[in-house]
Design a protein around this motif. Structure first.
Motif, PDB file in Angstrom:
ATOM      1  N   VAL A  11      26.523  70.147  33.585  1.00 60.27           N
ATOM      2  CA  VAL A  11      26.889  70.886  32.112  1.00 60.27           C
ATOM      3  C   VAL A  11      26.055  72.053  31.581  1.00 60.27           C
ATOM      4  O   VAL A  11      25.031  72.179  32.554  1.00 60.27           O
ATOM      5  CB  VAL A  11      26.738  69.581  31.023  1.00 60.27           C
ATOM      6  CG1 VAL A  11      27.259  68.195  31.082  1.00 60.27           C
ATOM      7  CG2 VAL A  11      25.095  69.297  30.921  1.00 60.27           C
ATOM      8  N   TRP A  22      30.159  65.612  23.900  1.00 59.94           N
ATOM      9  CA  TRP A  22      29.773  65.437  25.468  1.00 59.94           C
ATOM     10  C   TRP A  22      30.489  64.322  26.197  1.00 59.94           C
ATOM     11  O   TRP A  22      30.740  64.306  27.085  1.00 59.94           O
ATOM     12  CB  TRP A  22      28.162  65.245  25.398  1.00 59.94           C
ATOM     13  CG  TRP A  22      27.587  66.705  25.239  1.00 59.94           C
ATOM     14  CD1 TRP A  22      26.520  67.192  24.334  1.00 59.94           C
ATOM     15  CD2 TRP A  22      27.899  67.750  26.182  1.00 59.94           C
ATOM     16  NE1 TRP A  22      26.002  68.312  24.580  1.00 59.94           N
ATOM     17  CE2 TRP A  22      26.827  68.987  25.473  1.00 59.94           C
ATOM     18  CE3 TRP A  22      28.808  68.081  27.243  1.00 59.94           C
ATOM     19  CZ2 TRP A  22      26.929  69.961  26.227  1.00 59.94           C
ATOM     20  CZ3 TRP A  22      28.636  69.410  27.901  1.00 59.94           C
ATOM     21  CH2 TRP A  22      27.805  70.274  27.209  1.00 59.94           C
ATOM     22  N   GLN A  25      33.939  65.226  27.207  1.00 61.24           N
ATOM     23  CA  GLN A  25      33.742  66.026  28.475  1.00 61.24           C
ATOM     24  C   GLN A  25      33.358  65.283  29.492  1.00 61.24           C
ATOM     25  O   GLN A  25      33.908  65.493  30.674  1.00 61.24           O
ATOM     26  CB  GLN A  25      32.445  67.149  28.241  1.00 61.24           C
ATOM     27  CG  GLN A  25      32.567  67.983  27.006  1.00 61.24           C
ATOM     28  CD  GLN A  25      34.064  68.665  26.853  1.00 61.24           C
ATOM     29  OE1 GLN A  25      34.467  69.351  27.522  1.00 61.24           O
ATOM     30  NE2 GLN A  25      34.330  68.534  25.562  1.00 61.24           N
ATOM     31  N   HIS A  28      36.861  63.556  30.617  1.00 60.57           N
ATOM     32  CA  HIS A  28      37.692  64.822  31.274  1.00 60.57           C
ATOM     33  C   HIS A  28      37.078  65.008  32.658  1.00 60.57           C
ATOM     34  O   HIS A  28      37.939  64.916  33.464  1.00 60.57           O
ATOM     35  CB  HIS A  28      37.321  66.399  30.612  1.00 60.57           C
ATOM     36  CG  HIS A  28      38.054  66.290  29.268  1.00 60.57           C
ATOM     37  ND1 HIS A  28      39.503  66.031  28.885  1.00 60.57           N
ATOM     38  CD2 HIS A  28      37.674  66.837  28.108  1.00 60.57           C
ATOM     39  CE1 HIS A  28      39.914  66.216  27.703  1.00 60.57           C
ATOM     40  NE2 HIS A  28      38.813  66.637  27.037  1.00 60.57           N
ATOM     41  N   ASP A  89      37.206  72.734  27.638  1.00 61.13           N
ATOM     42  CA  ASP A  89      37.617  72.214  26.454  1.00 61.13           C
ATOM     43  C   ASP A  89      38.406  73.162  25.772  1.00 61.13           C
ATOM     44  O   ASP A  89      38.343  74.408  25.620  1.00 61.13           O
ATOM     45  CB  ASP A  89      36.445  71.956  25.797  1.00 61.13           C
ATOM     46  CG  ASP A  89      36.632  71.298  24.388  1.00 61.13           C
ATOM     47  OD1 ASP A  89      36.650  70.070  24.595  1.00 61.13           O
ATOM     48  OD2 ASP A  89      36.694  72.109  23.217  1.00 61.13           O
ATOM     49  N   THR A 101      33.094  73.941  29.928  1.00 62.71           N
ATOM     50  CA  THR A 101      31.931  73.030  29.491  1.00 62.71           C
ATOM     51  C   THR A 101      31.003  72.494  30.614  1.00 62.71           C
ATOM     52  O   THR A 101      29.832  72.423  30.418  1.00 62.71           O
ATOM     53  CB  THR A 101      32.358  71.949  28.385  1.00 62.71           C
ATOM     54  OG1 THR A 101      33.333  71.089  29.262  1.00 62.71           O
ATOM     55  CG2 THR A 101      33.001  72.480  27.055  1.00 62.71           C
ATOM     56  N   CYS A 102      31.960  72.159  31.910  1.00 62.34           N
ATOM     57  CA  CYS A 102      31.127  71.496  32.767  1.00 62.34           C
ATOM     58  C   CYS A 102      31.697  71.331  34.019  1.00 62.34           C
ATOM     59  O   CYS A 102      33.237  71.823  34.149  1.00 62.34           O
ATOM     60  CB  CYS A 102      30.532  70.182  32.438  1.00 62.34           C
ATOM     61  SG  CYS A 102      32.014  68.806  32.010  1.00 62.34           S
TER      62      CYS A 102
END
Lengths: 123, 123
Positions: A11, A22, A25, A28, A89, A101-102
């Motif tokens: 992240v 978070w 995420q 996902h 995102d 985001t990550c």
């Protein structure tokens, strides 16, 4: 069980999101492999994806300073032939627009992932 | 897109975990349906699971005070015929032992989930 397969989620430390955001995420990131590799899950051959899903589903969350470092990691994964997926995102709630985001790396075996991520800190 | 399917994750506010640990719980929660309902994903009929996975994979994270409220929600889901799964952390790192950290409800349509969760606050 050091040799069990794992999913590594990396992240961006520079994003300031609520804990619930978070978690989404993390959700996902945990599904990216499935969207791209469903065939490996329903294969009659043993696969690392099925071994991971029906095993402990080990997940490790690491951090980098920002987007540039995530892109660098993505390139390293591609170069090494390790599956890695950008988690973006949509930016409909907390973020002002679509945001990388990550990065989801794997699921794969530690000897394939660790050379790329072993220097990173836990999130 | 108020009528699109969603996964609702309900967490215990009384647990004090690092953000990375919460992300891992979000990952576990996002995969519970898959372990139990892979047949619905690979079905030739349209299913809410496939619609969710290949759509926006909407995820909402809500909170309750503690484990008792999670168990109550789980009972309500069972009574209503809505799929819900306990997410249990193995307790090998931050938690002292196996811990019921959150509840994964769905993926399913809002008209099925909302009557059970609409009074809960965002995490």
């Amino acid at each position: 069980m050091e040799d069990e397969p794992k999913l590594v989620i990396v992240v961006r430390k520079d994003l300031n999101l609520r804990k619930g955001k978070w978690m989404a995420q993390g959700g996902h990131a945990s599904l990216m492999w499935l969207i791209n590799r469903l065939d490996r899950l329903i294969s009659l051959e043993p696969t690392v994806e099925a071994s991971w899903l029906y095993g402990r589903q080990k997940k490790i969350v690491l951090q980098v300073p920002g987007e540039a470092e995530l892109l660098e990691l993505l390139n390293q994964c591609h170069a090494a032939g390790v599956s890695a997926y950008k988690v973006v995102d949509a930016g409909l709630t907390e973020l002002p627009g679509p945001t990388f985001t990550c990065l989801a790396i794997g699921p794969d075996y530690p000897d394939r992932i660790d050379p790329i991520t072993k220097h990173l800190q836990l999130f």
